[in-house]
Design a protein around this motif. Structure first.
Motif, PDB file in Angstrom:
ATOM      1  N   ILE A   4       6.176   0.105  -1.575  1.00 28.45           N
ATOM      2  CA  ILE A   4       6.194  -1.111  -2.393  1.00 28.45           C
ATOM      3  C   ILE A   4       7.400  -1.977  -2.043  1.00 28.45           C
ATOM      4  O   ILE A   4       7.300  -3.216  -1.956  1.00 28.45           O
ATOM      5  CB  ILE A   4       6.192  -0.753  -3.889  1.00 28.45           C
ATOM      6  N   THR A   5       8.542  -1.346  -1.832  1.00 27.79           N
ATOM      7  CA  THR A   5       9.728  -2.091  -1.400  1.00 27.79           C
ATOM      8  C   THR A   5       9.461  -2.798  -0.080  1.00 27.79           C
ATOM      9  O   THR A   5       9.803  -3.976   0.098  1.00 27.79           O
ATOM     10  CB  THR A   5      10.936  -1.141  -1.240  1.00 27.79           C
ATOM     11  N   GLY A   6       8.822  -2.082   0.850  1.00 27.12           N
ATOM     12  CA  GLY A   6       8.469  -2.677   2.138  1.00 27.12           C
ATOM     13  C   GLY A   6       7.478  -3.814   1.992  1.00 27.12           C
ATOM     14  O   GLY A   6       7.548  -4.818   2.716  1.00 27.12           O
ATOM     15  N   TRP A   7       6.541  -3.687   1.032  1.00 30.89           N
ATOM     16  CA  TRP A   7       5.563  -4.762   0.819  1.00 30.89           C
ATOM     17  C   TRP A   7       6.258  -6.047   0.375  1.00 30.89           C
ATOM     18  O   TRP A   7       5.936  -7.139   0.863  1.00 30.89           O
ATOM     19  CB  TRP A   7       4.539  -4.337  -0.229  1.00 30.89           C
ATOM     20  N   VAL A   8       7.198  -5.936  -0.556  1.00 30.37           N
ATOM     21  CA  VAL A   8       7.941  -7.119  -1.001  1.00 30.37           C
ATOM     22  C   VAL A   8       8.641  -7.775   0.177  1.00 30.37           C
ATOM     23  O   VAL A   8       8.569  -9.001   0.374  1.00 30.37           O
ATOM     24  CB  VAL A   8       8.970  -6.748  -2.095  1.00 30.37           C
ATOM     25  N   LEU A   9       9.298  -6.985   1.001  1.00 29.85           N
ATOM     26  CA  LEU A   9      10.026  -7.518   2.156  1.00 29.85           C
ATOM     27  C   LEU A   9       9.071  -8.118   3.192  1.00 29.85           C
ATOM     28  O   LEU A   9       9.440  -9.055   3.919  1.00 29.85           O
ATOM     29  CB  LEU A   9      10.878  -6.417   2.788  1.00 29.85           C
ATOM     30  N   SER A  10       7.849  -7.592   3.246  1.00 24.43           N
ATOM     31  CA  SER A  10       6.875  -8.157   4.206  1.00 24.43           C
ATOM     32  C   SER A  10       6.511  -9.592   3.828  1.00 24.43           C
ATOM     33  O   SER A  10       6.276 -10.428   4.703  1.00 24.43           O
ATOM     34  CB  SER A  10       5.611  -7.278   4.250  1.00 24.43           C
ATOM     35  N   HIS A  12       9.614 -11.878   4.675  1.00 24.63           N
ATOM     36  CA  HIS A  12       9.761 -12.163   6.106  1.00 24.63           C
ATOM     37  C   HIS A  12       8.453 -12.599   6.768  1.00 24.63           C
ATOM     38  O   HIS A  12       8.382 -12.694   7.989  1.00 24.63           O
ATOM     39  CB  HIS A  12      10.332 -10.940   6.815  1.00 24.63           C
ATOM     40  N   ASP A  13       7.425 -12.851   5.945  1.00 27.68           N
ATOM     41  CA  ASP A  13       6.139 -13.381   6.417  1.00 27.68           C
ATOM     42  C   ASP A  13       5.420 -12.427   7.378  1.00 27.68           C
ATOM     43  O   ASP A  13       4.762 -12.857   8.313  1.00 27.68           O
ATOM     44  CB  ASP A  13       6.347 -14.749   7.089  1.00 27.68           C
ATOM     45  N   VAL A  67       0.365  -9.177   7.610  1.00 25.54           N
ATOM     46  CA  VAL A  67      -0.514  -8.096   8.084  1.00 25.54           C
ATOM     47  C   VAL A  67       0.122  -6.740   7.777  1.00 25.54           C
ATOM     48  O   VAL A  67      -0.540  -5.808   7.318  1.00 25.54           O
ATOM     49  CB  VAL A  67      -0.793  -8.245   9.594  1.00 25.54           C
ATOM     50  N   VAL A  68       1.421  -6.650   8.029  1.00 33.73           N
ATOM     51  CA  VAL A  68       2.144  -5.418   7.721  1.00 33.73           C
ATOM     52  C   VAL A  68       2.048  -5.116   6.227  1.00 33.73           C
ATOM     53  O   VAL A  68       1.817  -3.968   5.816  1.00 33.73           O
ATOM     54  CB  VAL A  68       3.624  -5.529   8.151  1.00 33.73           C
ATOM     55  N   GLY A  69       2.209  -6.148   5.398  1.00 33.80           N
ATOM     56  CA  GLY A  69       2.121  -5.967   3.952  1.00 33.80           C
ATOM     57  C   GLY A  69       0.761  -5.437   3.522  1.00 33.80           C
ATOM     58  O   GLY A  69       0.674  -4.574   2.643  1.00 33.80           O
ATOM     59  N   GLN A  70      -0.304  -5.941   4.160  1.00 31.95           N
ATOM     60  CA  GLN A  70      -1.643  -5.472   3.813  1.00 31.95           C
ATOM     61  C   GLN A  70      -1.819  -4.003   4.184  1.00 31.95           C
ATOM     62  O   GLN A  70      -2.374  -3.216   3.412  1.00 31.95           O
ATOM     63  CB  GLN A  70      -2.697  -6.328   4.536  1.00 31.95           C
ATOM     64  N   VAL A  71      -1.341  -3.630   5.355  1.00 30.02           N
ATOM     65  CA  VAL A  71      -1.421  -2.231   5.785  1.00 30.02           C
ATOM     66  C   VAL A  71      -0.647  -1.339   4.816  1.00 30.02           C
ATOM     67  O   VAL A  71      -1.106  -0.250   4.434  1.00 30.02           O
ATOM     68  CB  VAL A  71      -0.887  -2.069   7.221  1.00 30.02           C
ATOM     69  N   PHE A 119      -4.988  -9.150   0.011  1.00 30.03           N
ATOM     70  CA  PHE A 119      -5.758  -9.649   1.152  1.00 30.03           C
ATOM     71  C   PHE A 119      -6.181 -11.096   0.941  1.00 30.03           C
ATOM     72  O   PHE A 119      -6.021 -11.937   1.830  1.00 30.03           O
ATOM     73  CB  PHE A 119      -6.994  -8.776   1.385  1.00 30.03           C
ATOM     74  N   PHE A 120      -6.713 -11.390  -0.245  1.00 32.08           N
ATOM     75  CA  PHE A 120      -7.184 -12.753  -0.494  1.00 32.08           C
ATOM     76  C   PHE A 120      -6.023 -13.740  -0.596  1.00 32.08           C
ATOM     77  O   PHE A 120      -6.149 -14.896  -0.181  1.00 32.08           O
ATOM     78  CB  PHE A 120      -8.059 -12.786  -1.751  1.00 32.08           C
ATOM     79  N   ALA A 121      -4.885 -13.293  -1.136  1.00 35.32           N
ATOM     80  CA  ALA A 121      -3.715 -14.175  -1.220  1.00 35.32           C
ATOM     81  C   ALA A 121      -3.136 -14.440   0.162  1.00 35.32           C
ATOM     82  O   ALA A 121      -2.706 -15.560   0.467  1.00 35.32           O
ATOM     83  CB  ALA A 121      -2.655 -13.552  -2.122  1.00 35.32           C
ATOM     84  N   ALA A 122      -3.116 -13.425   1.012  1.00 35.87           N
ATOM     85  CA  ALA A 122      -2.472 -13.552   2.323  1.00 35.87           C
ATOM     86  C   ALA A 122      -3.343 -14.260   3.345  1.00 35.87           C
ATOM     87  O   ALA A 122      -2.830 -15.000   4.197  1.00 35.87           O
ATOM     88  CB  ALA A 122      -2.076 -12.167   2.838  1.00 35.87           C
TER      89      ALA A 122
END
Length: 264
Positions: A90-96, A99-100, A103-107, A156-159
């Motif tokens: 979850i921490t990594g998702w926020v940072l994804s 930093h835009d 795709v990484v955030g979705q994974v 996914f839909f937001a990104a």
């Protein structure tokens, strides 16, 4: 090799603190970023109350209840390493998003859904021994398990989608399809799982209602899919309640007849 219980609980606490701190620090950024990605699966502001409740319950578990003797076995055998890795994800998702790296955030959210589902499945083998255990362990992870599947679709839909195509675009039909998939997931947990769980179905129903209200009748395909999903899930919850009442009544009748004298 299993982690030492004290280390495991400490990692749960530290990584939960890291996740909450990261989300709090970037809260305004995330609000503006998500507002800048309007899509057909956005929920209303009321819909954020359930994730807030979920993080509150997880906080109660991480900071307090996991340290109780009554939950020791559940933490070691079921929660194990899944929660602290989930917190890192979850921490990594926020940072994804910061930093835009969308795709990484979705994974990462797909990985998180698998982690939490595995934790949740292992936890269902245990029975809470107190109200605190039930609320901050059983209910907490039931709610979280339902939300992680919503997170996968909503992120996914937001990104990767917009509303530019209008209410009859592929994105709108895709959002309607996502609501139907979520309905199936909620129905499975409520009625057909080996150990049925009404909390999962209720959370998905409420979040679906929030999405339906936000999109409104201006997006007919999403609106109709949302109403169908909410109605179906409410029906599943009612059927579960009625079955539980019938089982309870049958057991009481059996106890009554067994307690009667053979003659008289």
């Amino acid at each position: 090799m299993p982690l030492h219980p004290a280390l495991l609980k400490t990692l749960n606490t530290l990584t939960f603190t890291a996740a909450i701190s990261t989300m709090s620090y970037y809260h305004k950024f995330l609000v503006h970023a998500l507002a800048g990605h309007p899509n057909f699966l956005s929920n209303s502001h009321i819909g954020f109350l359930i994730p807030t409740l979920s993080w509150f319950l997880l906080g109660g578990f991480s900071y307090l209840v996991q340290w109780f003797d009554s939950t020791h076995e559940m933490v070691v055998e079921a929660v194990d390493w899944h929660l602290f890795v989930s917190n890192l994800v979850i921490t990594g998702w926020v940072l994804s998003w910061v930093h835009d790296y969308l795709v990484v955030g979705q994974v990462l959210l797909v990985v998180n859904a698998v982690l939490v589902w595995r934790l949740y499945s292992r936890l269902r083998a245990f029975t809470a021994t107190s109200l605190m255990d039930y609320l901050f362990v059983q209910v907490s992870f039931s709610v979280y398990n339902a939300l992680v599947w919503l997170d996968v679709f909503q992120n996914f839909f937001a990104a990767f989608t917009t509303k530019e195509g209008g209410p009859e675009s592929w994105a709108a039909f895709g959002a309607a399809g996502a609501l139907v998939v979520l309905m199936v997931i909620g129905t499975h947990y409520t009625e057909f799982a080996r150990d049925p769980d009404s909390w999962c179905g209720a959370v998905i129903a409420l979040m679906t209602l929030s999405i339906t209200v936000e999109q409104g009748s201006a997006v007919p395909v999403v609106h109709m899919a949302g109403l169908l999903s909410v109605g179906w899930l409410v029906g599943a919850l009612v059927r579960r309640v009625l079955r539980n009442v019938a089982v309870w009544h049958e057991r009481n009748q059996d106890d009554f007849h067994e307690g009667r004298p053979l003659l008289g």
